[in-house]
Design a protein around this motif. Structure first.
Motif, PDB file in Angstrom:
ATOM      1  N   ILE A   1      -6.625 124.973 140.361  1.00 30.48           N
ATOM      2  CA  ILE A   1      -7.879 124.357 141.228  1.00 30.48           C
ATOM      3  C   ILE A   1      -8.064 122.887 140.908  1.00 30.48           C
ATOM      4  CG2 ILE A   1     -10.602 124.511 141.596  1.00 30.48           C
ATOM      5  CD1 ILE A   1      -9.111 127.196 142.071  1.00 30.48           C
ATOM      6  N   SER A   2      -8.118 122.277 142.193  1.00 25.60           N
ATOM      7  CA  SER A   2      -8.044 120.884 142.085  1.00 25.60           C
ATOM      8  C   SER A   2      -8.805 120.311 143.141  1.00 25.60           C
ATOM      9  CB  SER A   2      -6.620 120.182 142.295  1.00 25.60           C
ATOM     10  OG  SER A   2      -6.051 120.762 143.273  1.00 25.60           O
TER      11      SER A   2
ATOM     12  N   VAL B   1     -14.349 118.734 147.944  1.00 24.50           N
ATOM     13  CA  VAL B   1     -14.255 120.269 148.277  1.00 24.50           C
ATOM     14  C   VAL B   1     -13.093 120.749 147.406  1.00 24.50           C
ATOM     15  CG1 VAL B   1     -13.497 122.128 149.928  1.00 24.50           C
ATOM     16  CG2 VAL B   1     -14.881 120.046 150.418  1.00 24.50           C
ATOM     17  N   PRO B   2     -13.416 121.714 146.423  1.00 20.03           N
ATOM     18  CA  PRO B   2     -12.284 122.326 145.659  1.00 20.03           C
ATOM     19  C   PRO B   2     -11.161 123.017 146.449  1.00 20.03           C
ATOM     20  CG  PRO B   2     -14.168 123.462 145.133  1.00 20.03           C
ATOM     21  CD  PRO B   2     -14.392 122.363 146.058  1.00 20.03           C
ATOM     22  N   VAL B   3      -9.808 122.833 146.149  1.00 19.19           N
ATOM     23  CA  VAL B   3      -8.934 123.592 146.912  1.00 19.19           C
ATOM     24  C   VAL B   3      -8.158 124.327 145.626  1.00 19.19           C
ATOM     25  CG1 VAL B   3      -6.434 123.116 147.745  1.00 19.19           C
ATOM     26  CG2 VAL B   3      -8.698 121.496 148.233  1.00 19.19           C
TER      27      VAL B   3
ATOM     28  N   ASN C   1       3.362 117.052 147.947  1.00 21.84           N
ATOM     29  CA  ASN C   1       2.081 117.099 149.072  1.00 21.84           C
ATOM     30  C   ASN C   1       1.210 118.249 149.045  1.00 21.84           C
ATOM     31  OD1 ASN C   1       3.372 115.015 150.104  1.00 21.84           O
ATOM     32  ND2 ASN C   1       4.741 116.175 151.438  1.00 21.84           N
ATOM     33  N   ASN C   2       1.317 119.137 148.014  1.00 20.73           N
ATOM     34  CA  ASN C   2       0.252 120.498 147.776  1.00 20.73           C
ATOM     35  C   ASN C   2      -0.579 119.792 146.851  1.00 20.73           C
ATOM     36  OD1 ASN C   2       1.778 121.824 149.555  1.00 20.73           O
ATOM     37  ND2 ASN C   2       2.822 123.041 147.835  1.00 20.73           N
TER      38      ASN C   2
END
Length: 70
Positions: free
Chosen positions: A28-29, A39-41, A69-70
């Motif tokens: 989670i980042s 916004v968490p991804v 890039n992720n």
């Protein structure tokens, strides 16, 4: 996190077997440059268990890779 002694697992071979059986993790980042609130991804990562003794503590280590890039 507190783990009650009845549920604590300390045997490296059992820990490594569990990590092999469930070999995905979720990272989670957030983007530090994003406006507040960021916004968490969630990124799903395949994990490998490295049991080679590297001289640290002899415990299994998790290894993964994520593209920049992720």
């Amino acid at each position: 996190m507190y783990t009650p002694p009845a549920y604590e697992e300390t045997r490296p071979d059992v820990i490594a077997a569990l990590m092999r059986a469930w070999s995905f993790a979720t990272l989670i980042s957030t983007d530090p440059a994003a406006p507040t609130p960021a916004v968490p991804v969630a990124t799903h990562l395949p994990m490998l268990v490295d049991t080679v003794d590297d001289g640290d503590d002899g415990l299994p280590q998790l290894v993964t890779h994520i593209a920049r890039n992720n």
